[in-house]
Design an enzyme around this catalytic site. Sequence first.
Site, mmCIF file in Angstrom:
data_model
loop_
_atom_site.group_PDB
_atom_site.id
_atom_site.type_symbol
_atom_site.label_atom_id
_atom_site.label_comp_id
_atom_site.label_asym_id
_atom_site.label_seq_id
_atom_site.Cartn_x
_atom_site.Cartn_y
_atom_site.Cartn_z
ATOM 1 N N ASN A 117 47.053 -17.143 -112.189
ATOM 2 C CA ASN A 117 45.807 -16.544 -111.700
ATOM 3 C C ASN A 117 45.024 -16.032 -112.911
ATOM 4 O OD1 ASN A 117 43.798 -15.087 -110.472
ATOM 5 N ND2 ASN A 117 45.146 -13.477 -109.672
ATOM 6 N N TRP A 118 44.003 -16.783 -113.289
ATOM 7 C CA TRP A 118 43.239 -16.410 -114.494
ATOM 8 C C TRP A 118 42.304 -15.229 -114.242
ATOM 9 C CZ3 TRP A 118 41.441 -21.922 -116.527
ATOM 10 C CH2 TRP A 118 42.585 -22.643 -116.918
ATOM 11 N N LYS A 119 42.142 -14.847 -112.994
ATOM 12 C CA LYS A 119 41.218 -13.762 -112.625
ATOM 13 C C LYS A 119 39.838 -14.029 -113.233
ATOM 14 C CE LYS A 119 45.164 -10.732 -112.345
ATOM 15 N NZ LYS A 119 45.650 -9.399 -112.174
ATOM 16 N N HIS B 47 44.716 -11.224 -102.294
ATOM 17 C CA HIS B 47 45.205 -10.613 -103.533
ATOM 18 C C HIS B 47 44.917 -9.113 -103.482
ATOM 19 C CE1 HIS B 47 45.551 -9.555 -107.763
ATOM 20 N NE2 HIS B 47 46.272 -10.649 -107.907
ATOM 21 N N GLU C 158 43.784 -7.121 -105.551
ATOM 22 C CA GLU C 158 42.489 -6.711 -106.113
ATOM 23 C C GLU C 158 41.370 -6.950 -105.104
ATOM 24 O OE1 GLU C 158 42.825 -8.915 -109.792
ATOM 25 O OE2 GLU C 158 44.485 -7.605 -110.343
ATOM 26 N N GLU D 9 53.744 -9.313 -104.323
ATOM 27 C CA GLU D 9 53.209 -8.714 -105.534
ATOM 28 C C GLU D 9 53.105 -7.202 -105.358
ATOM 29 O OE1 GLU D 9 50.800 -11.636 -108.044
ATOM 30 O OE2 GLU D 9 49.431 -10.852 -106.551
ATOM 31 N N GLY E 94 49.573 -6.213 -113.672
ATOM 32 C CA GLY E 94 48.796 -5.866 -114.869
ATOM 33 C C GLY E 94 49.235 -4.576 -115.539
ATOM 34 N N SER F 120 53.399 -8.665 -113.513
ATOM 35 C CA SER F 120 53.852 -8.617 -114.904
ATOM 36 C C SER F 120 54.992 -9.598 -115.206
ATOM 37 C CB SER F 120 54.227 -7.188 -115.290
ATOM 38 O OG SER F 120 53.090 -6.344 -115.193
ATOM 39 N N GLY G 48 49.555 -13.463 -113.689
ATOM 40 C CA GLY G 48 48.200 -13.105 -114.093
ATOM 41 C C GLY G 48 48.051 -13.178 -115.600
ATOM 42 N N GLY G 49 48.171 -12.036 -116.268
ATOM 43 C CA GLY G 49 47.920 -11.939 -117.710
ATOM 44 C C GLY G 49 48.602 -13.029 -118.531
HETATM 45 C C1 PEP Z 1 48.293 -11.157 -110.392
HETATM 46 O O1 PEP Z 1 47.151 -10.809 -110.630
HETATM 47 O O2 PEP Z 1 48.509 -11.828 -109.374
HETATM 48 C C2 PEP Z 1 49.347 -10.763 -111.307
HETATM 49 C C3 PEP Z 1 50.572 -10.921 -110.934
HETATM 50 O O3 PEP Z 1 48.951 -10.227 -112.528
HETATM 51 P P1 PEP Z 1 49.921 -9.856 -113.777
HETATM 52 O O4 PEP Z 1 50.876 -11.008 -113.979
HETATM 53 O O5 PEP Z 1 48.994 -9.682 -114.928
HETATM 54 O O6 PEP Z 1 50.644 -8.613 -113.408
#
Ligand code: PEP
Length: 251
Positions: free
Chosen positions: A9-11, A95, A97, A167, A173, A212, A233-234
């Site tokens: 997920n590049w956001k 998600h 967010e 999640e 994040g 993470s 994500g990151g």
């Molecule tokens: C996400 O946004 O779905 C996510 C898991 O982010 P991160 O890996 O950065 O925690």
Amino acid sequence: MRRPLVAGNWKMNGNLKSIHALVEELKRGIDQVGEVDVAVMPPFVYIPEVTRLLKDSRIAVGAQNMSRHAAGAFTGEVSGEMLKEFGCRYAIIGHSERRANYGETDEKAARKVVGVKERGLIPILCVGETLMEHERGNTYGVVKRQVDAVLDFFGVEMFRGTVIAYEPVWAIGTGKTATPEIAQSVHSFIRDRLAERNEAIANEVRIIYGGSVKASNAAALFAMPDIDGGLVGGASLDAREFLSICKAAAQ
Ligand code: PEP
């Protein structure tokens, strides 16, 4: 046997130059990754470019959100038909967010899952508790409510082919990850919940972990029997890191 899935997920990150570099490095490295489905979810505007770059690659493309409507007066929204036209296979739904910042309720997320399936795409339904809910010991109650929103309104059949991403919001994040044991326990709770309605669907559904995930913790998480890959994500913005996570899922 469930085939693992690792989705990046590049956001709202990247630009044409950085995305070109990232995709080229992913394409170079993907041949060394074993039996695992891999997908990336760029921001909407970059989807046509990323699907073009990945045309002959096994890396699939998905969207980070989708309207449940087919077409019409929905300013700022993107439909499943549009996503399909540009080669998307997946759409992330609910998600945290989007739940926290854009008013996406359990009911809206459930309706979107239906919309994604009706368009022939694969929903990745995100569920998970906030830090406060976690500290109050309410993890299972929250996850149950989020899964039940789909189960109760639309039935267990909606989960055939759907991916669920557990999640924990406190792990997204933040650099904090649920321990493999905690994540396994929630994944197995979700699978049991589905099994109460239909054991075959429960056994087939892929439940991936997000929060993470990094190359350094992926193997321990993916070794758990009910963790079928990751939503990343990151770390998905770094090709070497992301490919290492994909390799860990393939093992
Ligand atoms: C996400 O946004 O779905 C996510 C898991 O982010 P991160 O890996 O950065 O925690």
